[in-house]
Design an enzyme around this catalytic site. Structure first.
Site, PDB file in Angstrom:
ATOM      1  N   HIS A  87      -7.447   0.589  -6.597  1.00 51.94           N
ATOM      2  CA  HIS A  87      -7.659  -0.363  -5.286  1.00 51.94           C
ATOM      3  C   HIS A  87      -8.234  -1.565  -5.897  1.00 51.94           C
ATOM      4  O   HIS A  87      -9.430  -1.839  -5.478  1.00 51.94           O
ATOM      5  CB  HIS A  87      -8.549   0.333  -4.299  1.00 51.94           C
ATOM      6  CG  HIS A  87      -8.606  -0.114  -3.083  1.00 51.94           C
ATOM      7  ND1 HIS A  87      -7.681  -1.221  -2.590  1.00 51.94           N
ATOM      8  CD2 HIS A  87      -9.258   0.234  -1.790  1.00 51.94           C
ATOM      9  CE1 HIS A  87      -7.857  -1.450  -1.177  1.00 51.94           C
ATOM     10  NE2 HIS A  87      -8.594  -0.539  -1.012  1.00 51.94           N
ATOM     11  N   CYS A 103     -16.407   1.540   0.541  1.00 55.66           N
ATOM     12  CA  CYS A 103     -15.263   0.781   0.911  1.00 55.66           C
ATOM     13  C   CYS A 103     -14.728   0.818   2.348  1.00 55.66           C
ATOM     14  O   CYS A 103     -14.125  -0.066   2.764  1.00 55.66           O
ATOM     15  CB  CYS A 103     -14.010   1.331  -0.032  1.00 55.66           C
ATOM     16  SG  CYS A 103     -13.510   2.939   0.101  1.00 55.66           S
ATOM     17  N   ARG A 133       0.856  -1.179  -0.062  1.00 58.88           N
ATOM     18  CA  ARG A 133      -0.164   0.102  -0.143  1.00 58.88           C
ATOM     19  C   ARG A 133       0.856   1.115  -0.038  1.00 58.88           C
ATOM     20  O   ARG A 133       1.618   1.404   0.873  1.00 58.88           O
ATOM     21  CB  ARG A 133      -0.860  -0.143   1.111  1.00 58.88           C
ATOM     22  CG  ARG A 133      -1.637   1.309   1.446  1.00 58.88           C
ATOM     23  CD  ARG A 133      -2.960   1.237   2.498  1.00 58.88           C
ATOM     24  NE  ARG A 133      -3.889   0.538   1.925  1.00 58.88           N
ATOM     25  CZ  ARG A 133      -5.266   0.600   2.508  1.00 58.88           C
ATOM     26  NH1 ARG A 133      -5.386   1.233   3.422  1.00 58.88           N
ATOM     27  NH2 ARG A 133      -6.022  -0.101   1.934  1.00 58.88           N
ATOM     28  N   ARG A 184     -13.784  -9.018   1.599  1.00 58.08           N
ATOM     29  CA  ARG A 184     -12.329  -8.606   1.255  1.00 58.08           C
ATOM     30  C   ARG A 184     -11.664  -9.957   1.610  1.00 58.08           C
ATOM     31  O   ARG A 184     -10.739 -10.214   0.957  1.00 58.08           O
ATOM     32  CB  ARG A 184     -11.653  -7.266   2.197  1.00 58.08           C
ATOM     33  CG  ARG A 184     -12.405  -6.098   2.011  1.00 58.08           C
ATOM     34  CD  ARG A 184     -12.022  -5.692   0.520  1.00 58.08           C
ATOM     35  NE  ARG A 184     -10.587  -5.525   0.643  1.00 58.08           N
ATOM     36  CZ  ARG A 184      -9.748  -4.416   0.697  1.00 58.08           C
ATOM     37  NH1 ARG A 184     -10.396  -3.428   1.330  1.00 58.08           N
ATOM     38  NH2 ARG A 184      -8.404  -4.521   0.636  1.00 58.08           N
ATOM     39  N   ASP A 218     -17.204   7.079  -1.156  1.00 59.76           N
ATOM     40  CA  ASP A 218     -15.915   6.865  -0.549  1.00 59.76           C
ATOM     41  C   ASP A 218     -15.743   8.240   0.147  1.00 59.76           C
ATOM     42  O   ASP A 218     -16.246   9.136  -0.363  1.00 59.76           O
ATOM     43  CB  ASP A 218     -15.040   6.321  -1.511  1.00 59.76           C
ATOM     44  CG  ASP A 218     -13.385   6.140  -1.075  1.00 59.76           C
ATOM     45  OD1 ASP A 218     -13.367   6.082   0.219  1.00 59.76           O
ATOM     46  OD2 ASP A 218     -12.415   6.218  -1.919  1.00 59.76           O
ATOM     47  N   GLN A 225      -9.924  -4.342  -3.537  1.00 61.10           N
ATOM     48  CA  GLN A 225     -11.525  -3.620  -3.053  1.00 61.10           C
ATOM     49  C   GLN A 225     -12.447  -4.067  -3.869  1.00 61.10           C
ATOM     50  O   GLN A 225     -13.471  -4.627  -3.769  1.00 61.10           O
ATOM     51  CB  GLN A 225     -11.162  -2.043  -2.940  1.00 61.10           C
ATOM     52  CG  GLN A 225     -12.669  -1.456  -2.379  1.00 61.10           C
ATOM     53  CD  GLN A 225     -12.880  -1.897  -0.901  1.00 61.10           C
ATOM     54  OE1 GLN A 225     -12.275  -1.696  -0.135  1.00 61.10           O
ATOM     55  NE2 GLN A 225     -14.196  -2.397  -0.879  1.00 61.10           N
TER      56      GLN A 225
HETATM   57  N1  NVA Z   1     -10.102   6.710  -1.552  1.00 59.58           N
HETATM   58  C1  NVA Z   1      -9.739   6.213  -0.031  1.00 59.58           C
HETATM   59  C2  NVA Z   1      -9.909   4.817   0.066  1.00 59.58           C
HETATM   60  C3  NVA Z   1      -9.467   4.072   1.239  1.00 59.58           C
HETATM   61  C4  NVA Z   1      -9.817   2.745   1.547  1.00 59.58           C
HETATM   62  C5  NVA Z   1      -8.366   6.604   0.193  1.00 59.58           C
HETATM   63  O1  NVA Z   1      -7.551   6.354  -0.807  1.00 59.58           O
HETATM   64  O2  NVA Z   1      -7.942   7.085   1.230  1.00 59.58           O
HETATM   65  N1   CP Z   2     -11.289  -0.287   2.504  1.00 56.89           N
HETATM   66  C1   CP Z   2     -10.181  -0.499   2.818  1.00 56.89           C
HETATM   67  O1   CP Z   2      -8.998  -0.782   2.130  1.00 56.89           O
HETATM   68  O2   CP Z   2     -10.029  -0.201   4.161  1.00 56.89           O
HETATM   69  P1   CP Z   2      -8.660  -0.049   4.963  1.00 56.89           P
HETATM   70  O3   CP Z   2      -8.010   1.125   4.540  1.00 56.89           O
HETATM   71  O4   CP Z   2      -8.951  -0.042   6.334  1.00 56.89           O
HETATM   72  O5   CP Z   2      -7.610  -1.027   4.448  1.00 56.89           O
END
Ligand code: NVA
Ligand code: CP
Length: 318
Positions: A141, A275, A114, A303, A235, A144
């Protein structure tokens, strides 16, 4: 399982080594096969033992669902994870990715990463001899999106012809929803404020991958986007790394809140997805996320199952 179609380990990704960097790294048959395996694992009808394989987790951003679901997925597959937090490895002190990736390839069997830029993820993939999984970048993602479409398939029994309206920022989650949805025959409508629409190259990519008559469309008006939708998705307005823009975005996105007024315009059997993590009172009301239409926890649970299926394929457990 009878799934000859799951003999896909060697061709999971055009990027070789069965990487999963983008939703586009799987085709529709592969995705649907993963869903079948995920459902078997979820129902307890299938056991897969990877025999002590190790997944390395390199997370430069916070995570609850992704991190824990990967950890539990590996545990259930008889493997392990190792936390390679950049703050406690030499990565945080500037060791190059090309060195880190080659060293970790000799200790681990796969990496879930990540980070911020997609290019950084691709650099890991380029230097690794083991599969690399996108655990979220600013661009995509894909894990997801797999869980999201599995949830929709479970609810409606099909994906073809489903109208999904994503209301919010046209970034990582929306991008993977478009690409994955296009291949599965879902009509994905992405509705964002002007200036926050999805990038045109991603829209074109999704359209180029479209199957089963899927239509990818872009809106600025949520009231128009939502009509006839079986799925409403939202989101956060400010993603990780955009914290400084939070106040500005809160004003710009105010009309993009998923509330009962918007839900009433959708199909009567509409389901609401997010998400997570959610900011109640911002992109979604408390009432909406807690309503009977909300499937956010089923979605979060999936997930685990779909990533367990993905790891089983990537790590040769089939
Ligand atoms: N768009 C959000 C998704 C988190 C799972 C982010 O990138 O923070
Ligand atoms: N939806 C998702 O990726 O959640 P986290 O940021 O908690 O991993």
């Amino acid at each position: 399982m009878a799934s000859a179609s799951l003999g896909l380990a060697s061709k999971l990704s055009p990027f070789s080594k069965t990487n999963f960097l983008s939703s586009a790294d799987l085709n529709s048959n592969q995705i649907l096969s993963l869903f079948e395996l995920a459902k078997q694992l979820k129902g307890g009808n299938r056991r897969i033992d990877l025999g002590n394989r190790v997944l390395g987790l390199i997370f430069k951003k916070a995570s609850t669902r992704t991190r824990v679901s990967f950890q539990v997925a590996m545990a259930r597959l008889g493997g392990q994870t190792v936390d390679l937090n950049p703050q406690v490895t030499q990565l945080g002190r500037g060791e190059p990715i090309k060195d880190t990736a080659r060293v970790l390839s000799r200790y681990c069997d796969a990496l879930a990463i990540r980070t911020f830029s997609q290019q950084e993820l691709e650099e890991y993939a380029m230097w690794s001899d083991i599969p690399v999984i996108n655990a979220l970048t600013d661009h995509e993602h894909p894990c997801q999106a797999l869980a999201d479409y599995l949830t929709i398939q479970e609810k409606f029994g099909t994906l073809k012809g489903i109208n999904l309206s994503y209301i919010g920022d046209g970034n990582n989650v929306a991008n993977s929803l478009m690409i994955c949805g296009a291949m599965l025959g879902v009509n994905v409508r992405v509705c964002s404020p002007k200036g926050f629409e999805a990038a045109s190259d991603v829209i074109e990519k999704a359209r180029s991958l479209s199957e089963f008559g899927s239509n990818i469309s872009i809106f600025n008006d949520p009231l128009k986007a939502i009509k006839g939708s079986q799925v409403i998705y939202t989101d956060v307005w400010a993603s990780m790394g955009q914290e400084e823009e939070y106040n500005k975005r809160k004003e710009i996105f105010e009309q993009y809140k998923v509330d009962q007024k918007l839900i009433d315009l959708a199909d009567k059997d509409v389901i609401i997805l997010h998400c997570l993590p959610a900011h109640r009172g911002e992109e979604i009301t408390e009432e909406a996320i807690e309503s009977k239409n909300s499937y956010v926890f089923e979605q979060a649970e999936n997930r685990l199952h779909v990533q367990q299926a993905l790891l089983a394929v990537q790590l040769g457990g089939l």
